[in-house]
Design a protein around this motif. Structure first.
Motif, PDB file in Angstrom:
ATOM      1  N   VAL A   9       0.877  -0.974   0.059  1.00 19.00           N
ATOM      2  CA  VAL A   9       0.633  -0.068   0.618  1.00 19.00           C
ATOM      3  C   VAL A   9       0.743   1.141   0.342  1.00 19.00           C
ATOM      4  N   ALA A  10       2.152   1.094  -0.617  1.00 23.11           N
ATOM      5  CA  ALA A  10       3.171   2.108  -0.600  1.00 23.11           C
ATOM      6  C   ALA A  10       2.966   3.216  -1.417  1.00 23.11           C
ATOM      7  N   GLY A  11       2.364   2.634  -2.578  1.00 20.56           N
ATOM      8  CA  GLY A  11       2.190   3.698  -3.845  1.00 20.56           C
ATOM      9  C   GLY A  11       2.010   4.595  -3.942  1.00 20.56           C
ATOM     10  N   TYR A  12       1.802   5.675  -4.682  1.00 17.93           N
ATOM     11  CA  TYR A  12       1.718   7.507  -4.177  1.00 17.93           C
ATOM     12  C   TYR A  12      -0.059   7.853  -4.901  1.00 17.93           C
ATOM     13  N   GLY A  13      -0.372   6.717  -5.919  1.00 19.90           N
ATOM     14  CA  GLY A  13      -1.740   6.978  -6.269  1.00 19.90           C
ATOM     15  C   GLY A  13      -2.082   8.695  -7.182  1.00 19.90           C
ATOM     16  N   THR A  14      -0.830   8.495  -7.960  1.00 20.55           N
ATOM     17  CA  THR A  14      -1.192   9.912  -9.058  1.00 20.55           C
ATOM     18  C   THR A  14      -2.675  10.287  -9.466  1.00 20.55           C
ATOM     19  N   ARG A  15      -3.224   8.967  -9.904  1.00 15.71           N
ATOM     20  CA  ARG A  15      -4.109   8.978 -10.484  1.00 15.71           C
ATOM     21  C   ARG A  15      -5.687   9.500  -9.648  1.00 15.71           C
ATOM     22  N   PHE A  16      -5.208   9.676  -8.513  1.00 21.32           N
ATOM     23  CA  PHE A  16      -6.335  10.557  -8.249  1.00 21.32           C
ATOM     24  C   PHE A  16      -5.720  11.500  -7.631  1.00 21.32           C
ATOM     25  N   LEU A  17      -4.920  12.375  -7.436  1.00 17.33           N
ATOM     26  CA  LEU A  17      -4.489  13.609  -7.093  1.00 17.33           C
ATOM     27  C   LEU A  17      -5.549  14.428  -7.435  1.00 17.33           C
ATOM     28  N   PRO A  18      -5.333  15.442  -7.171  1.00 18.76           N
ATOM     29  CA  PRO A  18      -5.078  15.643  -5.696  1.00 18.76           C
ATOM     30  C   PRO A  18      -5.267  15.608  -4.257  1.00 18.76           C
ATOM     31  N   ALA A  19      -6.572  14.199  -5.236  1.00 16.85           N
ATOM     32  CA  ALA A  19      -7.394  13.305  -3.121  1.00 16.85           C
ATOM     33  C   ALA A  19      -5.871  12.911  -2.922  1.00 16.85           C
ATOM     34  N   THR A  20      -5.208  12.354  -3.488  1.00 14.87           N
ATOM     35  CA  THR A  20      -4.409  11.714  -2.780  1.00 14.87           C
ATOM     36  C   THR A  20      -3.317  12.309  -2.147  1.00 14.87           C
ATOM     37  N   LYS A  21      -2.981  13.565  -2.103  1.00 13.57           N
ATOM     38  CA  LYS A  21      -1.800  14.530  -1.684  1.00 13.57           C
ATOM     39  C   LYS A  21      -1.843  14.344  -0.427  1.00 13.57           C
ATOM     40  N   SER A  22      -2.151  14.242   0.194  1.00 15.79           N
ATOM     41  CA  SER A  22      -2.346  13.659   1.841  1.00 15.79           C
ATOM     42  C   SER A  22      -3.315  12.627   2.650  1.00 15.79           C
ATOM     43  N   MET A  23      -3.623  11.947   1.371  1.00 10.15           N
ATOM     44  CA  MET A  23      -4.538  10.944   2.414  1.00 10.15           C
ATOM     45  C   MET A  23      -3.974   9.729   0.862  1.00 10.15           C
ATOM     46  N   PRO A  24      -4.062   8.585   1.964  1.00 10.08           N
ATOM     47  CA  PRO A  24      -3.166   7.317   1.141  1.00 10.08           C
ATOM     48  C   PRO A  24      -4.730   7.436   0.241  1.00 10.08           C
ATOM     49  N   LYS A  25      -4.111   6.744  -1.287  1.00 10.25           N
ATOM     50  CA  LYS A  25      -5.709   5.849  -2.047  1.00 10.25           C
ATOM     51  C   LYS A  25      -6.107   5.074  -1.454  1.00 10.25           C
ATOM     52  N   GLU A  26      -6.025   3.976  -0.682  1.00 12.68           N
ATOM     53  CA  GLU A  26      -5.867   3.007  -0.215  1.00 12.68           C
ATOM     54  C   GLU A  26      -7.207   3.286   1.153  1.00 12.68           C
ATOM     55  N   MET A  27      -7.379   4.088   1.309  1.00  9.37           N
ATOM     56  CA  MET A  27      -8.160   5.121   2.694  1.00  9.37           C
ATOM     57  C   MET A  27      -9.361   5.664   1.707  1.00  9.37           C
ATOM     58  N   LEU A  28      -9.429   6.087   0.142  1.00 15.65           N
ATOM     59  CA  LEU A  28     -10.503   6.542  -0.370  1.00 15.65           C
ATOM     60  C   LEU A  28     -12.128   5.483  -0.235  1.00 15.65           C
ATOM     61  N   PRO A  29     -12.890   5.678   0.584  1.00 19.10           N
ATOM     62  CA  PRO A  29     -14.281   4.988   0.443  1.00 19.10           C
ATOM     63  C   PRO A  29     -14.684   4.166  -0.595  1.00 19.10           C
ATOM     64  N   ILE A  30     -15.305   2.997  -0.367  1.00 19.47           N
ATOM     65  CA  ILE A  30     -16.919   2.932  -1.490  1.00 19.47           C
ATOM     66  C   ILE A  30     -17.950   2.465  -1.087  1.00 19.47           C
ATOM     67  N   VAL A  31     -18.419   3.630  -0.655  1.00 17.63           N
ATOM     68  CA  VAL A  31     -19.559   4.310  -0.237  1.00 17.63           C
ATOM     69  C   VAL A  31     -18.732   4.825   1.026  1.00 17.63           C
ATOM     70  N   ASN A  32     -18.836   3.796   2.321  1.00 21.14           N
ATOM     71  CA  ASN A  32     -18.692   4.288   3.589  1.00 21.14           C
ATOM     72  C   ASN A  32     -17.509   3.682   3.728  1.00 21.14           C
ATOM     73  N   LYS A  33     -17.117   2.323   3.628  1.00 23.44           N
ATOM     74  CA  LYS A  33     -15.589   1.852   3.690  1.00 23.44           C
ATOM     75  C   LYS A  33     -14.169   1.811   3.117  1.00 23.44           C
ATOM     76  N   CYS A 254     -10.663  -0.256  -9.429  1.00 23.65           N
ATOM     77  CA  CYS A 254     -10.488   0.966  -8.440  1.00 23.65           C
ATOM     78  C   CYS A 254      -9.426   2.339  -8.470  1.00 23.65           C
ATOM     79  N   GLY A 255      -8.340   1.742  -8.604  1.00 19.82           N
ATOM     80  CA  GLY A 255      -7.117   2.851  -9.008  1.00 19.82           C
ATOM     81  C   GLY A 255      -7.428   3.942 -10.108  1.00 19.82           C
ATOM     82  N   SER A 256      -8.340   3.378 -10.845  1.00 23.20           N
ATOM     83  CA  SER A 256      -8.612   4.320 -12.038  1.00 23.20           C
ATOM     84  C   SER A 256     -10.104   5.125 -11.577  1.00 23.20           C
ATOM     85  N   VAL A 257     -10.291   5.946 -12.235  1.00 20.61           N
ATOM     86  CA  VAL A 257     -11.735   7.432 -11.557  1.00 20.61           C
ATOM     87  C   VAL A 257     -12.872   6.254 -12.207  1.00 20.61           C
ATOM     88  N   PRO A 258     -12.913   5.686 -13.575  1.00 19.67           N
ATOM     89  CA  PRO A 258     -13.892   5.021 -13.734  1.00 19.67           C
ATOM     90  C   PRO A 258     -14.195   4.147 -12.748  1.00 19.67           C
TER      91      PRO A 258
END
Ligand code: UTP
Length: 276
Positions: A9-33, A254-258
């Protein structure tokens, strides 16, 4: 019995910037988890209670998620809101969480090698939590454990993808045995359409035997200048045996926006809404 699962879970998640600037991509929620919790639940369901996380800078939220938040517990104790914590409490009751930091992002192969100190010398699972896998029956990793009992070698989960998408994946060619199981002959990371040996793409679920660590150590950087797990698996397939398995269930990239939006809609309609 396979008891440990590695989560790179170390990747930068650049495809989700700016959301992943200071938050890990892996913490992005799918609904509430958060995405990573879906992965951890899948590992625990497969009997892998030790979840070994290969983290990096800016990933502390993941460690905090898999720990008790005393203030929060105290605040909502006895209120109707406690039920919102049921799923994470269940995970904390059943899982053990270990962490190591990957100091430089040198690729998935390098991340796996970094996790060796947490895994030791036994076969282990790997979940890339940005691939969300959902199945009505047993989860994908649990399906792969059944297969491991039979073959006792590394297994990669595969899926057919359109030929114009093969360049995003590791792609295999192999001898079909039965029920979507292949003995792997060849693996290529991110091939062009012309170079792709098939349209069978590796997705983010693996069972690996521990000899993979020495093989990765001897694997030079490949596609994108990164140490590729696919290249190490290709060597393992040549030396012994790697199986590929067309899993049962759905997978969302889920590493891609679509893919993330598609997963959100699917989980909302089919899981969250049905629970009420
Ligand atoms: P990705 O290729 O999706 O990279 O990595 P990424 O950095 O997370 O995302 P983008 O492409 O910049 O948007 C696949 C998986 O491997 C992990 C990632 O965390 C992800 O789960 N990974 C990758 C590492 O842990 N370390 C690495 O050096 C590379």
């Amino acid at each position: 019995m396979i008891t440990k699962c590695l989560f790179p879970v170390a990747g930068y998640g650049t495809r989700f910037l700016p959301a992943t600037k200071s938050m890990p991509k892996e913490m992005l929620p799918i609904v509430n988890k958060p995405l990573v919790q879906y992965g951890v639940e899948e590992a625990i369901e497969a009997g892998m209670n030790t979840c070994a996380m290969v983290t990096g800078r800016g990933k502390r939220a993941i460690a905090d998620h898999f720990d008790i938040n005393f203030e929060l517990e105290h605040q909502i104790a006895g209120s109707g809101k406690e039920a919102y914590l049921d799923s994470i409490r269940n995970v904390l009751d059943n899982g053990i969480f270990t962490m190591v930091r990957q100091r430089e992002m040198k690729g998935l192969g390098h991340a796996i090698l970094t996790g060796q100190s947490l895994i030791g010398n036994d076969p282990f699972g790997v979940i890339l939590s940005d691939d969300l896998c959902i199945n009505d029956g047993p989860g994908v990793l649990a399906q792969m454990v059944e297969l491991f009992k039979q073959f006792r070698c590394s297994i990669v989960a595969i899926q057919e993808v359109p030929m114009d998408e093969v360049h995003k994946y590791g792609v295999i060619a192999g001898e079909p045995l039965k029920d979507g199981i292949y003995r792997v002959d060849e693996m290529v990371e991110k091939p062009t359409q012309e170079d792709a040996p098939s349209n069978l793409a590796i997705i983010g679920r693996y069972i690996l035997t521990p000899d993979i660590f020495d093989i990765i150590r001897d694997t030079p950087p490949g596609a994108n200048g990164e140490v590729q797990l696919t290249d190490a698996l290709q060597t393992q397939a040549k030396q012994g045996c790697v199986m590929a398995y067309k899993f049962k269930g759905r997978r969302f990239d889920c590493g891609s926006v679509p893919g993330f939006v598609e997963a959100t809609n699917y989980v909302y309609e089919n899981i969250y809404n049905k629970k009420g």
